[in-house]
Scaffold this active site. Structure first.
Site, PDB file in Angstrom:
ATOM      1  N   GLU A 120      21.532   0.260  13.959  1.00  0.00           N
ATOM      2  CA  GLU A 120      20.322   0.050  13.164  1.00  0.00           C
ATOM      3  C   GLU A 120      19.422   1.279  13.212  1.00  0.00           C
ATOM      4  O   GLU A 120      18.971   1.773  12.179  1.00  0.00           O
ATOM      5  CB  GLU A 120      19.570  -1.171  13.719  1.00  0.00           C
ATOM      6  CG  GLU A 120      18.352  -1.559  12.918  1.00  0.00           C
ATOM      7  CD  GLU A 120      18.745  -2.048  11.538  1.00  0.00           C
ATOM      8  OE1 GLU A 120      19.371  -3.116  11.461  1.00  0.00           O
ATOM      9  OE2 GLU A 120      18.446  -1.370  10.552  1.00  0.00           O
ATOM     10  N   ASP A 154      18.594   3.628   9.923  1.00  0.00           N
ATOM     11  CA  ASP A 154      17.221   3.662   9.412  1.00  0.00           C
ATOM     12  C   ASP A 154      16.671   5.084   9.417  1.00  0.00           C
ATOM     13  O   ASP A 154      16.066   5.544   8.442  1.00  0.00           O
ATOM     14  CB  ASP A 154      16.314   2.774  10.277  1.00  0.00           C
ATOM     15  CG  ASP A 154      16.681   1.305  10.193  1.00  0.00           C
ATOM     16  OD1 ASP A 154      17.661   0.978   9.495  1.00  0.00           O
ATOM     17  OD2 ASP A 154      15.999   0.480  10.838  1.00  0.00           O
ATOM     18  N   SER A 178      19.315  -4.062   5.979  1.00  0.00           N
ATOM     19  CA  SER A 178      18.910  -2.994   6.890  1.00  0.00           C
ATOM     20  C   SER A 178      18.932  -1.635   6.221  1.00  0.00           C
ATOM     21  O   SER A 178      18.173  -0.746   6.599  1.00  0.00           O
ATOM     22  CB  SER A 178      19.925  -2.895   8.022  1.00  0.00           C
ATOM     23  OG  SER A 178      19.535  -3.668   9.074  1.00  0.00           O
TER      24      SER A 178
END
Ligand SMILES: *[C@@H]1O[C@H](CO)[C@@H](O)[C@H](O)[C@H]1NC(C)=O
Ligand SMILES: *[C@@H]1O[C@H](CO)[C@@H](O)[C@H](O)[C@H]1NC(C)=O
Ligand SMILES: *[C@@H]1O[C@H](CO)[C@@H](O)[C@H](O)[C@H]1NC(C)=O
Ligand SMILES: *[C@@H]1O[C@H](CO)[C@@H](O)[C@H](O)[C@H]1NC(C)=O
Ligand SMILES: *[C@@H]1O[C@H](CO)[C@@H](O)[C@H](O)[C@H]1NC(C)=O
Ligand SMILES: *[C@@H]1O[C@H](CO)[C@@H](O)[C@H](O)[C@H]1NC(C)=O
Ligand SMILES: *[C@@H]1O[C@H](CO)[C@@H](O)[C@H](O)[C@H]1NC(C)=O
Ligand SMILES: *[C@@H]1O[C@H](CO)[C@@H](O)[C@H](O)[C@H]1NC(C)=O
Ligand SMILES: *[C@@H]1O[C@H](CO)[C@@H](O)[C@H](O)[C@H]1NC(C)=O
Ligand SMILES: *[C@@H]1O[C@H](CO)[C@@H](O)[C@H](O)[C@H]1NC(C)=O
Length: 610
Positions: free
Chosen positions: A301, A305, A520
């Site tokens: 994640e 990101d 995400s």
């Protein structure tokens, strides 16, 4: 810290209701009670000496006033649009009534705490105090137990009910950690399966016609693999170079011991953005959050990101916050329980900052019904404070269609946890908070809805007026009458607000290229576009966009080409085909995906909107 060992509270819970509170200030009255938390097993009593940090939240006397300010400065039709509040103005509006502060301080003093033992928010709307379990139990006339989640082996110390003396009952909104269990997996990061990708980036081939895209077409490879270049083409942002020094910044939050690996970021830049090589971001630790740069410790994640948000906005300064929250409670260590409420810890931190980044993306969420209502409402109001300060807050909408696809078999899927076990869709928090911008997912070129894109209607938060027309039009004209009656609340806040690509993102992880999907990926992508819009505004001596939603729905109404309306696909779940993507807003892809060049023209015009 001074701790009162033997302060005994007489408990007459049954009597209390019948007695006027002022006559018996020390009688405890029930404050909050929840049914047995889904998926957690109660073990023995919590160790008496284990330390927890109690956050005591006081009622904000002027919340409605703050909300009014927020909507005025966020409504493009209002004369105050863009006139965001300072941290001091926000704090003044949030201050609790003096009577509340006094009552809570007196109560803490009876338990032996002095001013030196407590910490307070700048607005004084909460106080925190570290206490042994034994003291917490006497303060709240409750019993803490160790609860274990068999699926993950995780343990936490919680209670299902607590009471407060009548002297403070009305002066405290809630206390945590008490009833906050959240999902058994903790706040879930919203990424899906990760697979290895070929060593070389995809070669360009015959372009696919997409009229709204830059030059009217997009590389064919983007239908299988998403890169920074694909997103720039699709969202019409090719060639826009933001300033590095006009004050614009972008931030990414990390929880659950997700570390953004610097070596992977450089590999990603070498693969897709050579001009950004050697550039980095600012790392900030919140509440003891760590930064383990060992290659194996990289988080999917965090890497995803950071690579996409910072890659799309380079050279805009980026911040990555690592907020502690993952280490499970070990009954032997008697350490403070860091699991308690990571959003709140991050919010405390960022709200105390005089100049937080103007755009912030978070790709985490929990099933709304697992988050205590008082806590959800307080966290949602903190997001509103960020909006009032001029910060755009974006969240991924989740990856489970209309349901909760929790792989853990011990939890109930698509059923209410109120004891009735009713079949229902499961909205996700914080995407369901009306003060954040929820980002759903698309896939392929030309774009269609990703079938995992979560969307629907909150059971907690009412529909805000900014989306009234768009959502009524969907409910009245698009959704066949009577569809899914009882499975969702049509008067709740509807989400997502917007969407972006969300599958087959090529990124670097543990040293090699991988493909990953999930909303995400959509949230940092949309946030990056917002950050570029903020950059254009700041360079034009205009204030940042702040809370986006009133503006986004207004723009969609007046400028049909500002968003790419997604009209194909649906989001199955809970044994149903879910909702359909339709013309206009829908609970799969919201208003659609962004057209940066068109949006930039609109938001950099001076004077009256439209
Ligand atoms: C894009 O990919 C989808 C699914 O893999 C395929 O059905 C579609 O034909 C492709 N579109 C183009 C224009 O190649
Ligand atoms: C990055 O640093 C290396 C080594 O110092 C240098 O050779 C290279 O030119 C730099 N690249 C950029 C884009 O600044
Ligand atoms: C837990 O939080 C405390 C602050 O309350 C901090 O000092 C400590 O380092 C944190 N522990 C971990 C493992 O993050
Ligand atoms: C960093 O992560 C590695 C791999 O997960 C682990 O072995 C190591 O103990 C961690 N280091 C610290 C200081 O936590
Ligand atoms: C459970 O169902 C019963 C009967 O329909 C209803 O009266 C009650 O309010 C429900 N409980 C909750 C918590 O919704
Ligand atoms: C969603 O789409 C993927 C790929 O297009 C497909 O493999 C999967 O079966 C679909 N899932 C559902 C629930 O329809
Ligand atoms: C539906 O949502 C509204 C607004 O949040 C709320 O007032 C109402 O009680 C909810 N209805 C049900 C049946 O949950
Ligand atoms: C639902 O019913 C109302 C009135 O009965 C009607 O006006 C509306 O068009 C119907 N909606 C759909 C999608 O059929
Ligand atoms: C979705 O579209 C299909 C095909 O038009 C239709 O049969 C179905 O009723 C729609 N479902 C919803 C929830 O709108
Ligand atoms: C917009 O207004 C600001 C402040 O009045 C001014 O500095 C700026 O040049 C204007 N921009 C345009 C594009 O007119």
């Amino acid at each position: 810290m001074k701790l009162s060992a033997a302060f005994v509270v007489l408990s007459f819970a049954a009597l209390a209701a019948a007695i006027p509170s002022h006559s018996y200030p020390h009688i405890h009255q029930l404050k909050e009670s929840i049914s047995s938390p889904d998926g957690w097993v109660q073990n023995g009593r919590a160790p008496r000496d284990a330390i927890i940090e109690l956050r005591i939240v006081l009622p904000q006397s002027n919340w409605e006033e703050l909300e009014r300010h927020l909507y005025e400065v966020s409504d493009p039709m209002h004369s105050r649009y863009g006139q965001h509040l300072s941290v001091d103005e926000v704090n003044a509006l949030l201050a609790p009534h003096q009577d509340s502060t006094t009552a809570v301080d007196e109560w803490l003093a009876t338990h032996g705490f002095t001013e030196a033992d407590v910490s307070r928010s700048p607005a004084k709307d909460w106080v925190k105090v570290k206490v042994p379990i034994s003291v917490a139990e006497s303060m709240m006339d409750t019993e803490y137990h160790v609860w274990t989640h068999p699926g993950t082996g995780k343990s936490i110390m919680r209670t299902t009910t607590y009471s407060l003396p009548s002297s403070v009952h009305g002066h405290i909104e809630f206390i945590q950690p008490t009833t906050l269990f959240s999902s058994p997996r903790g706040m879930a990061a919203s990424f899906r399966q990760v697979v290895a990708a070929p060593p070389d980036p995809p070669a360009n081939s015959t372009p696919i016609a997409v009229p709204s895209a830059y030059n009217g077409h997009v590389d064919a490879s983007c239908n299988e693999t998403i890169t920074l270049s694909c997103l720039q083409q699709l969202y019409n942002a090719v060639g826009y170079t933001p300033s590095a020094d006009n004050g614009n910044q972008i931030g990414i939050t990390g929880y659950l011991a997700q570390f953004a690996n610097l070596a992977d970021l450089q590999s990603f830049y070498a693969d897709q953005r050579p001009d950004a090589l050697n550039s980095s971001f600012t790392f900030v630790s919140v509440n003891g959050g760590l930064n383990n740069q060992t290659q194996e410790a990289a988080g999917v994640e965090a890497n995803l990101d950071v690579q996409y948000a910072f890659g799309l906005t380079h050279p805009t300064p980026g911040t990555f916050w690592s907020t502690a929250g993952s280490p499970p409670f070990t009954p032997d260590e008697l350490e403070p329980d860091n699991e308690s409420e990571p959003y709140a810890n991050w919010l405390d931190y960022v709200l105390s900052h005089p100049n937080p980044p103007q755009t912030i993306s978070t790709s985490y969420g929990d099933s709304e019904q697992t988050v205590p209502e008082s806590y959800a409402s307080s966290v949602c109001r903190q997001f509103a404070q960020l909006g009032a300060r001029g910060v755009s807050v974006l969240f991924s909408s989740g990856d489970f269609g209309v349901g909760d696809n929790d792989p853990d078999p011990s939890t109930t899927k698509c059923h209410s946890n109120d004891g009735n076990n009713t079949l229902k869709f499961l909205p996700i928090f914080p995407a369901s908070c009306p003060f954040v911008t929820a980002v759903g997912g698309t896939t392929q070129v030309p774009e269609i809805a990703a079938n995992f894109s979560e969307g629907g209607f909150s059971d907690r938060f009412a529909r805000p007026s900014y989306q009234n027309d768009a959502v009524s039009s969907y409910l009245n004209q698009k959704l066949p009458n009577g569809t899914y009656a009882g499975l969702y609340n049509s008067s709740g806040r509807a989400y997502p607000d917007v969407s972006a690509q969300s599958d087959n993102f090529r990124f670097f992880f543990t040293g090699t290229p991988h493909l990953v999907g999930g909303t995400s990926a959509a949230s940092p992508t949309f946030a990056a576009i917002v950050s570029l819009l903020n950059d254009a505004r700041l360079s034009n001596h205009m204030p940042p966009l702040g809370f986006l939603n009133p503006l986004l729905y207004k723009i969609a109404e007046q400028y049909p080409n500002a968003f790419n309306d997604i009209t194909v696909g649906n989001n199955p779940g809970c044994g149903t085909p879910g909702f359909n993507a339709t013309t206009g807003w829908d609970p799969v892809t919201g208003l659609g995906t962004p057209n940066f060049a068109v949006l930039k023209d609109i938001v950099t015009r001076n004077g009256t909107f439209a």
